[in-house]
Design a protein around this motif. Structure first.
Motif, mmCIF file in Angstrom:
data_model
loop_
_atom_site.group_PDB
_atom_site.id
_atom_site.type_symbol
_atom_site.label_atom_id
_atom_site.label_comp_id
_atom_site.label_asym_id
_atom_site.label_seq_id
_atom_site.Cartn_x
_atom_site.Cartn_y
_atom_site.Cartn_z
ATOM 1 N N GLN A 110 16.202 -4.773 37.401
ATOM 2 C CA GLN A 110 17.071 -5.146 36.168
ATOM 3 C C GLN A 110 18.327 -5.097 37.064
ATOM 4 N N LYS A 141 18.520 -10.277 28.401
ATOM 5 C CA LYS A 141 17.914 -8.958 28.235
ATOM 6 C C LYS A 141 18.951 -7.679 28.205
ATOM 7 N N ARG A 158 20.898 -2.632 26.010
ATOM 8 C CA ARG A 158 19.969 -3.498 25.408
ATOM 9 C C ARG A 158 20.679 -3.870 24.119
#
Length: 358
Positions: A43, A312, A335
Protein backbone atom coordinates in the motif's frame (compact mmCIF):
# COMPACT_ATOMS: atom_id res chain seq x y z
CA UNK A 1 -12.96 38.91 -4.97
CA UNK A 2 -9.38 40.16 -5.26
CA UNK A 3 -6.74 38.04 -6.93
CA UNK A 4 -6.28 34.61 -5.47
CA UNK A 5 -2.57 34.06 -5.97
CA UNK A 6 -2.39 32.29 -2.61
CA UNK A 7 -4.81 29.39 -2.37
CA UNK A 8 -7.73 29.77 0.01
CA UNK A 9 -6.42 26.98 2.24
CA UNK A 10 -3.37 29.10 3.03
CA UNK A 11 -5.72 31.86 4.15
CA UNK A 12 -7.29 29.50 6.67
CA UNK A 13 -3.86 28.71 8.10
CA UNK A 14 -2.84 32.35 8.33
CA UNK A 15 -6.14 33.24 10.00
CA UNK A 16 -5.55 30.53 12.57
CA UNK A 17 -1.99 31.73 13.06
CA UNK A 18 -3.25 35.22 13.83
CA UNK A 19 -5.83 33.90 16.27
CA UNK A 20 -3.24 31.73 18.01
CA UNK A 21 -0.79 34.59 18.31
CA UNK A 22 -3.39 36.86 19.84
CA UNK A 23 -4.24 34.32 22.51
CA UNK A 24 -0.81 33.55 23.98
CA UNK A 25 -2.08 34.14 27.51
CA UNK A 26 -4.91 31.63 27.08
CA UNK A 27 -4.38 28.11 28.29
CA UNK A 28 -4.26 25.72 25.32
CA UNK A 29 -5.74 22.24 25.31
CA UNK A 30 -3.36 19.34 24.90
CA UNK A 31 -2.82 18.27 21.31
CA UNK A 32 -4.92 15.28 20.41
CA UNK A 33 -3.20 12.45 18.64
CA UNK A 34 -4.46 9.75 16.34
CA UNK A 35 -2.71 6.40 16.42
CA UNK A 36 -0.70 5.82 13.27
CA UNK A 37 -0.80 2.37 11.75
CA UNK A 38 2.16 0.88 9.95
CA UNK A 39 1.63 0.97 6.19
CA UNK A 40 2.18 -2.39 4.58
CA UNK A 41 4.49 -2.59 1.58
CA UNK A 42 1.82 -3.20 -1.01
CA UNK A 43 0.00 0.00 0.00
CA UNK A 44 3.07 2.24 -0.15
CA UNK A 45 3.12 2.86 -3.90
CA UNK A 46 4.07 6.27 -5.24
CA UNK A 47 5.24 9.38 -3.44
CA UNK A 48 3.39 12.22 -1.78
CA UNK A 49 4.64 15.75 -2.41
CA UNK A 50 3.65 18.60 -0.12
CA UNK A 51 4.48 22.13 1.01
CA UNK A 52 6.55 22.58 4.17
CA UNK A 53 6.56 26.03 5.78
CA UNK A 54 10.03 27.18 6.85
CA UNK A 55 9.31 30.09 9.22
CA UNK A 56 6.77 31.20 11.79
CA UNK A 57 5.66 34.13 9.61
CA UNK A 58 4.51 31.75 6.85
CA UNK A 59 6.48 33.70 4.24
CA UNK A 60 8.84 30.96 3.02
CA UNK A 61 8.00 27.37 2.09
CA UNK A 62 9.55 24.53 0.12
CA UNK A 63 8.35 21.34 -1.55
CA UNK A 64 9.23 18.01 0.01
CA UNK A 65 8.20 14.43 -0.68
CA UNK A 66 8.10 10.99 0.94
CA UNK A 67 6.61 7.56 0.45
CA UNK A 68 3.11 7.07 1.87
CA UNK A 69 4.60 5.43 4.98
CA UNK A 70 6.74 8.53 5.62
CA UNK A 71 10.03 6.93 4.60
CA UNK A 72 12.38 8.28 1.94
CA UNK A 73 11.92 11.93 2.89
CA UNK A 74 13.31 14.25 0.21
CA UNK A 75 13.62 18.02 -0.20
CA UNK A 76 12.65 19.06 -3.73
CA UNK A 77 12.97 22.86 -3.84
CA UNK A 78 15.10 25.49 -2.15
CA UNK A 79 13.21 28.81 -2.36
CA UNK A 80 14.85 32.12 -1.58
CA UNK A 81 13.78 34.57 1.15
CA UNK A 82 10.03 35.27 1.13
CA UNK A 83 9.43 32.78 -1.68
CA UNK A 84 6.58 30.33 -1.12
CA UNK A 85 6.38 27.08 -3.11
CA UNK A 86 2.86 25.64 -3.09
CA UNK A 87 0.29 23.66 -5.10
CA UNK A 88 2.55 20.81 -6.20
CA UNK A 89 1.09 18.73 -9.04
CA UNK A 90 2.88 15.48 -9.87
CA UNK A 91 2.98 14.59 -13.56
CA UNK A 92 1.02 11.47 -14.62
CA UNK A 93 4.24 9.46 -15.00
CA UNK A 94 5.51 10.60 -11.60
CA UNK A 95 8.75 12.03 -12.98
CA UNK A 96 8.09 15.77 -12.67
CA UNK A 97 6.43 18.15 -10.24
CA UNK A 98 4.80 21.36 -11.41
CA UNK A 99 4.27 23.99 -8.72
CA UNK A 100 3.43 27.61 -8.00
CA UNK A 101 6.09 29.91 -6.61
CA UNK A 102 4.81 33.05 -4.90
CA UNK A 103 7.37 35.87 -5.03
CA UNK A 104 8.02 38.78 -2.63
CA UNK A 105 6.67 41.16 -5.28
CA UNK A 106 3.22 39.61 -5.00
CA UNK A 107 3.45 37.91 -8.37
CA UNK A 108 3.46 34.15 -8.84
CA UNK A 109 5.17 31.99 -11.46
CA UNK A 110 5.14 28.32 -12.41
CA UNK A 111 8.10 26.15 -11.44
CA UNK A 112 9.10 22.62 -12.45
CA UNK A 113 11.37 20.13 -10.69
CA UNK A 114 12.02 16.45 -11.26
CA UNK A 115 10.94 13.90 -8.68
CA UNK A 116 14.48 13.64 -7.32
CA UNK A 117 14.68 17.37 -6.60
CA UNK A 118 16.92 18.21 -9.57
CA UNK A 119 16.62 20.54 -12.55
CA UNK A 120 14.45 23.17 -10.87
CA UNK A 121 13.42 25.86 -13.38
CA UNK A 122 10.72 28.43 -14.02
CA UNK A 123 8.30 27.49 -16.79
CA UNK A 124 8.29 30.43 -19.25
CA UNK A 125 4.53 30.82 -19.64
CA UNK A 126 3.64 34.22 -21.09
CA UNK A 127 2.59 36.56 -18.28
CA UNK A 128 3.41 40.22 -18.89
CA UNK A 129 1.49 43.24 -17.67
CA UNK A 130 -1.48 43.25 -17.13
CA UNK A 131 -0.97 39.56 -16.27
CA UNK A 132 -0.45 39.46 -12.49
CA UNK A 133 0.47 35.82 -11.96
CA UNK A 134 0.04 32.12 -12.67
CA UNK A 135 -1.19 29.65 -10.07
CA UNK A 136 -3.13 26.49 -9.11
CA UNK A 137 -1.22 23.93 -11.15
CA UNK A 138 -2.29 20.67 -12.77
CA UNK A 139 -1.72 18.29 -15.71
CA UNK A 140 -3.71 16.73 -18.50
CA UNK A 141 -3.91 12.91 -18.15
CA UNK A 142 -1.37 12.20 -20.91
CA UNK A 143 1.18 14.60 -19.40
CA UNK A 144 1.52 16.56 -22.63
CA UNK A 145 0.05 19.77 -21.24
CA UNK A 146 0.07 21.62 -17.94
CA UNK A 147 -2.95 23.39 -16.47
CA UNK A 148 -3.06 26.63 -14.48
CA UNK A 149 -4.99 29.81 -13.76
CA UNK A 150 -3.80 33.01 -15.44
CA UNK A 151 -4.73 36.10 -13.41
CA UNK A 152 -5.18 39.37 -15.31
CA UNK A 153 -5.37 42.80 -13.68
CA UNK A 154 -6.20 45.48 -12.89
CA UNK A 155 -8.11 44.54 -9.77
CA UNK A 156 -10.93 46.98 -10.12
CA UNK A 157 -13.83 44.82 -11.24
CA UNK A 158 -16.97 45.26 -9.10
CA UNK A 159 -18.18 44.42 -6.56
CA UNK A 160 -15.05 43.48 -4.55
CA UNK A 161 -12.09 44.69 -6.60
CA UNK A 162 -11.86 41.39 -8.44
CA UNK A 163 -9.29 40.59 -11.08
CA UNK A 164 -10.28 41.57 -14.58
CA UNK A 165 -9.96 37.87 -15.40
CA UNK A 166 -8.82 34.69 -13.63
CA UNK A 167 -9.51 31.67 -15.82
CA UNK A 168 -8.03 28.26 -16.64
CA UNK A 169 -5.45 27.73 -19.37
CA UNK A 170 -3.32 24.86 -20.63
CA UNK A 171 0.13 24.95 -22.22
CA UNK A 172 2.93 22.59 -23.13
CA UNK A 173 5.31 21.79 -20.26
CA UNK A 174 7.82 24.17 -21.85
CA UNK A 175 5.29 27.02 -21.56
CA UNK A 176 4.43 27.24 -25.26
CA UNK A 177 1.10 26.87 -27.12
CA UNK A 178 -1.10 28.37 -24.39
CA UNK A 179 -4.86 27.77 -24.80
CA UNK A 180 -7.87 28.87 -22.80
CA UNK A 181 -9.71 26.07 -20.97
CA UNK A 182 -12.45 27.89 -19.02
CA UNK A 183 -15.82 28.51 -20.63
CA UNK A 184 -16.09 31.95 -22.27
CA UNK A 185 -17.81 34.95 -20.73
CA UNK A 186 -17.38 34.24 -17.01
CA UNK A 187 -15.25 37.30 -16.08
CA UNK A 188 -15.63 39.29 -13.88
CA UNK A 189 -18.54 37.38 -12.32
CA UNK A 190 -16.56 34.19 -11.68
CA UNK A 191 -12.95 33.01 -11.40
CA UNK A 192 -11.82 29.42 -12.12
CA UNK A 193 -9.03 27.47 -10.38
CA UNK A 194 -7.62 24.03 -9.56
CA UNK A 195 -8.60 21.93 -12.58
CA UNK A 196 -8.38 18.14 -12.36
CA UNK A 197 -9.04 15.96 -15.41
CA UNK A 198 -10.78 12.60 -15.56
CA UNK A 199 -8.63 9.70 -16.77
CA UNK A 200 -10.26 9.88 -20.20
CA UNK A 201 -9.26 13.53 -20.61
CA UNK A 202 -12.75 14.31 -21.92
CA UNK A 203 -14.01 16.19 -18.89
CA UNK A 204 -12.69 17.80 -15.73
CA UNK A 205 -13.62 19.27 -12.38
CA UNK A 206 -12.52 22.68 -11.14
CA UNK A 207 -13.07 25.24 -8.42
CA UNK A 208 -15.17 28.30 -9.21
CA UNK A 209 -15.13 31.52 -7.15
CA UNK A 210 -18.26 33.69 -7.10
CA UNK A 211 -16.81 37.19 -6.98
CA UNK A 212 -19.79 38.99 -5.45
CA UNK A 213 -19.30 37.23 -2.10
CA UNK A 214 -16.11 35.15 -2.46
CA UNK A 215 -17.95 31.85 -2.13
CA UNK A 216 -16.48 28.77 -3.82
CA UNK A 217 -17.91 25.57 -5.29
CA UNK A 218 -16.79 22.56 -7.31
CA UNK A 219 -17.94 22.39 -10.94
CA UNK A 220 -17.75 19.83 -13.76
CA UNK A 221 -17.46 20.51 -17.48
CA UNK A 222 -16.41 19.01 -20.77
CA UNK A 223 -12.92 19.74 -22.02
CA UNK A 224 -14.26 22.15 -24.64
CA UNK A 225 -15.78 24.37 -21.92
CA UNK A 226 -19.39 23.25 -22.41
CA UNK A 227 -21.98 21.46 -20.27
CA UNK A 228 -20.86 23.15 -17.05
CA UNK A 229 -22.50 21.69 -13.92
CA UNK A 230 -22.26 22.61 -10.24
CA UNK A 231 -21.44 19.75 -7.85
CA UNK A 232 -21.32 21.42 -4.40
CA UNK A 233 -23.45 24.19 -2.87
CA UNK A 234 -21.94 27.65 -2.39
CA UNK A 235 -22.64 27.50 1.35
CA UNK A 236 -20.02 24.75 1.83
CA UNK A 237 -17.18 26.89 0.40
CA UNK A 238 -15.60 23.78 -1.13
CA UNK A 239 -11.91 24.01 -1.99
CA UNK A 240 -8.95 21.98 -3.35
CA UNK A 241 -11.04 19.36 -5.21
CA UNK A 242 -9.47 16.22 -6.66
CA UNK A 243 -10.94 13.60 -8.99
CA UNK A 244 -10.27 9.90 -8.48
CA UNK A 245 -8.57 8.20 -11.43
CA UNK A 246 -9.74 4.73 -10.38
CA UNK A 247 -10.69 2.68 -13.44
CA UNK A 248 -13.44 0.87 -11.58
CA UNK A 249 -14.92 0.43 -8.13
CA UNK A 250 -16.72 2.76 -5.71
CA UNK A 251 -14.30 5.68 -6.11
CA UNK A 252 -14.39 5.84 -9.90
CA UNK A 253 -15.18 9.46 -10.89
CA UNK A 254 -15.54 10.38 -7.23
CA UNK A 255 -14.59 13.94 -6.26
CA UNK A 256 -12.94 14.65 -2.91
CA UNK A 257 -12.84 18.19 -1.52
CA UNK A 258 -12.45 20.20 1.66
CA UNK A 259 -15.26 22.19 3.24
CA UNK A 260 -15.01 25.85 4.30
CA UNK A 261 -11.81 26.51 2.38
CA UNK A 262 -11.82 30.24 3.16
CA UNK A 263 -12.56 29.78 6.87
CA UNK A 264 -15.13 27.79 8.80
CA UNK A 265 -18.10 29.52 10.46
CA UNK A 266 -18.35 29.53 14.25
CA UNK A 267 -19.04 26.08 15.62
CA UNK A 268 -17.57 24.26 12.61
CA UNK A 269 -14.21 23.15 11.24
CA UNK A 270 -12.97 22.13 7.81
CA UNK A 271 -13.56 18.50 6.82
CA UNK A 272 -12.88 16.18 3.91
CA UNK A 273 -15.94 15.11 1.90
CA UNK A 274 -16.80 13.39 -1.39
CA UNK A 275 -19.38 13.85 -4.12
CA UNK A 276 -19.86 11.92 -7.40
CA UNK A 277 -18.70 13.78 -10.51
CA UNK A 278 -21.63 12.36 -12.49
CA UNK A 279 -24.39 13.69 -10.21
CA UNK A 280 -26.98 16.12 -11.55
CA UNK A 281 -28.77 18.41 -10.73
CA UNK A 282 -27.18 20.20 -7.77
CA UNK A 283 -29.90 19.05 -5.36
CA UNK A 284 -29.05 15.43 -6.19
CA UNK A 285 -25.35 16.15 -5.64
CA UNK A 286 -26.06 17.63 -2.21
CA UNK A 287 -27.86 14.45 -1.19
CA UNK A 288 -24.86 12.36 -2.24
CA UNK A 289 -22.17 14.30 -0.36
CA UNK A 290 -20.45 12.02 2.16
CA UNK A 291 -18.06 13.15 4.89
CA UNK A 292 -14.73 11.38 5.31
CA UNK A 293 -13.70 13.27 8.47
CA UNK A 294 -15.87 14.60 11.29
CA UNK A 295 -14.11 17.39 13.18
CA UNK A 296 -17.15 19.08 14.69
CA UNK A 297 -16.21 22.45 16.20
CA UNK A 298 -12.50 21.58 16.32
CA UNK A 299 -9.82 22.23 17.37
CA UNK A 300 -8.66 19.85 14.62
CA UNK A 301 -9.26 20.58 10.95
CA UNK A 302 -8.86 18.37 7.86
CA UNK A 303 -8.22 19.87 4.43
CA UNK A 304 -6.20 19.71 1.15
CA UNK A 305 -7.29 16.21 0.01
CA UNK A 306 -5.54 14.31 -2.80
CA UNK A 307 -6.38 10.86 -4.16
CA UNK A 308 -3.83 8.08 -4.35
CA UNK A 309 -3.14 7.05 -7.98
CA UNK A 310 -5.48 4.05 -7.70
CA UNK A 311 -8.21 5.88 -5.80
CA UNK A 312 -8.00 3.65 -2.73
CA UNK A 313 -6.78 6.24 -0.23
CA UNK A 314 -6.78 10.00 0.29
CA UNK A 315 -3.83 12.09 1.44
CA UNK A 316 -4.77 15.20 3.41
CA UNK A 317 -3.62 17.77 5.93
CA UNK A 318 -4.60 17.22 9.56
CA UNK A 319 -4.09 20.45 11.49
CA UNK A 320 -4.53 21.62 15.04
CA UNK A 321 -5.49 25.24 15.69
CA UNK A 322 -5.29 25.67 19.46
CA UNK A 323 -5.48 28.96 21.35
CA UNK A 324 -2.10 30.09 22.59
CA UNK A 325 -0.09 27.81 20.30
CA UNK A 326 1.09 28.10 16.71
CA UNK A 327 -0.83 25.93 14.24
CA UNK A 328 0.45 22.39 13.74
CA UNK A 329 -0.04 20.56 10.45
CA UNK A 330 0.89 17.05 9.31
CA UNK A 331 0.19 14.89 6.27
CA UNK A 332 -2.00 11.83 6.79
CA UNK A 333 -3.76 9.28 4.60
CA UNK A 334 -7.19 7.76 5.08
CA UNK A 335 -9.61 5.42 3.35
CA UNK A 336 -12.56 7.08 1.56
CA UNK A 337 -14.90 5.59 4.16
CA UNK A 338 -13.09 7.51 6.92
CA UNK A 339 -11.33 4.49 8.40
CA UNK A 340 -7.68 3.56 8.84
CA UNK A 341 -5.88 6.89 9.33
CA UNK A 342 -2.12 6.73 8.83
CA UNK A 343 0.40 9.47 9.54
CA UNK A 344 2.92 10.36 6.83
CA UNK A 345 4.85 13.39 8.11
CA UNK A 346 6.15 14.03 11.62
CA UNK A 347 7.79 17.40 11.39
CA UNK A 348 7.86 20.36 13.79
CA UNK A 349 7.23 22.51 10.69
CA UNK A 350 3.77 23.08 9.25
CA UNK A 351 3.14 20.55 6.43
CA UNK A 352 0.17 20.94 4.10
CA UNK A 353 -1.22 20.81 0.54
CA UNK A 354 -0.22 17.24 -0.50
CA UNK A 355 -0.37 15.73 -3.98
CA UNK A 356 -0.08 11.96 -4.34
CA UNK A 357 1.82 10.84 -7.45
CA UNK A 358 3.03 7.59 -8.90
Amino acid sequence: MSKRLAALGTGVILTALTVASSAQATAAPARATVAAVRVTAHQSHGRIVWTQVLNSQFTRARLVSARPDGSGFRVLTHPGPKQFDIDAAVSPDGRRVLFERDLPSGRSVLGMVDAAGRRVHIVPVSCTDPCAGLDNTGWTPNGRRIVFTRVIGPFDAPPGHSARSAVLYTARPDGSRMRRLSQPGIAPVYEDYHARFAASGKHLIFLRVRNRDGRTAVFWMRRNGTHVRQLTPWRLDADVPDLSLAAHGPTRNLVVFETFGSGAPKGHQSNIATVPAACHPLAACVRKIRYVTHNGAGPHASFNPSWSPGGKRIAFTQALFANGKPPAGEIWTIRPNGHDRRQVSRSPRFDFRPDWGR
